[in-house]
Scaffold this motif. Structure first.
Motif: not given
Length: 314
Positions: A26-42
């Motif tokens: 959760v705290a690694d926002a740069a990698h959210w696109p890998r783990y959060f289906p809705s997130v495209v890019h950070v």
């Protein structure tokens, strides 16, 4: 100023993984696109160790949105607070928190709480926003759970690599060919068909059919591409990745120097643990590397030919 309506929402999920693992994702926002289906890019804009500021793009029901978010990390509490600096209509504000609570050594409760306001003068859009937030929240919680529960195997499931080519030609033309993905079917034999919708400008929603070999069936993938022409970058996320991938993100970059141009394709992928069950993971990794490498190599060579042919004509 239009009247606003405040809403509060809370969702949680129990994850069969240690709390430290869940908080790390959760705290690694740069990698959210890998783990959060809705997130495209950070894109990280600021970071001082405890606070961060990011620009974030997400997709919901075929619509890509973007905003800037501030995050405050409390590792001792395993909590991440956030608030949007500027929200897209019909949302007028949003803030909330991710909270990670250890149930025991192997189970964790992850809770997402949000408070947001919507414009009263557009009830239809406000209802869409509330429904969309509810849907994407459930998807993202499920995505974190899916990956966290395979925490002991994540090193084997995640792979990153890049391929590059040197170009003796204008960087603008190399970038132009990478951007013009709608032209690839007539230029690359393995790309059978592509539909591209660009809305807003610079944000491309792509649906493609590709075929690696005559004896193999065509496969359909969907992706979002965010284009940064002044920086020579195109970042992407496959929202419908091909098997055996659970996630696939990456970036095309065009970097000029004193002797020419380097064009690079970066890939970051996560294998689907369910599709890899009972198989040789190392072999699957090699197959994915080879398959994605062939795709990017074809596009890299296309950009190279396009830029260098213009030089020869001149």
């Amino acid at each position: 100023m239009p009247a606003e309506r405040m809403r509060c929402a809370q969702h949680d999920v129990v994850i069969a993984a240690p709390a430290g693992v869940v908080y790390g994702l959760v705290a690694d926002a740069a990698h959210w696109p890998r783990y959060f289906p809705s997130v495209v890019h950070v894109e990280q804009l600021e970071f001082d160790g405890r606070q961060a500021r990011h620009r974030l793009w997400d997709i919901a029901e075929g619509r890509v949105r973007s905003w800037t978010t501030r995050l405050v990390f409390s590792s001792d509490l395993r909590r991440v607070d956030f608030w949007q600096e500027q929200s897209e209509q019909p949302l007028t504000s949003m803030h909330g928190s991710w909270t990670v609570e250890a149930i025991d050594d192997r189970r964790t409760r992850l809770t997402l709480s949000r408070t947001f306001t919507v414009a009263r003068d557009d009830p239809e859009s406000a209802a869409w926003a509330e429904h969309t937030l509810d849907t994407t929240t459930r998807l993202d919680l499920a995505g974190v759970r899916r990956h966290a529960q395979h925490w002991s195997d994540l090193d084997e499931l995640v792979l990153s690599f890049e391929d590059s080519v040197r170009v003796d030609g204008p960087s603008e033309l190399a970038y132009d060919m990478l951007y013009r993905i709608r032209d690839w079917p007539r230029l690359l034999p393995q790309v059978a068909h592509i539909d591209v919708r660009e809305d807003p400008p610079g944000v491309q929603l792509v649906r493609a059919q590709t075929q690696e070999a005559d004896h193999l069936p065509a496969r359909t993938t969907e992706a979002v591409r965010i284009c940064f022409p002044h920086a020579g970058r195109i970042v992407f996320k496959r929202t419908l990745p091909p098997g055996p991938l659970a996630a696939h993100t990456g970036e095309w970059s065009v970097l000029p120097d004193t002797t020419g141009v380097t064009v690079t394709a970066q890939h970051r992928a996560v294998l689907d643990p369910d599709l890899c069950a009972g198989t040789d993971t190392a072999q699957v990794r090699r197959q994915v590397r080879e398959s994605l490498g062939r795709e990017s190599e074809a596009a890299l060579q296309l950009a190279k030919r396009h830029a260098e042919s213009a030089v020869r004509v001149l």
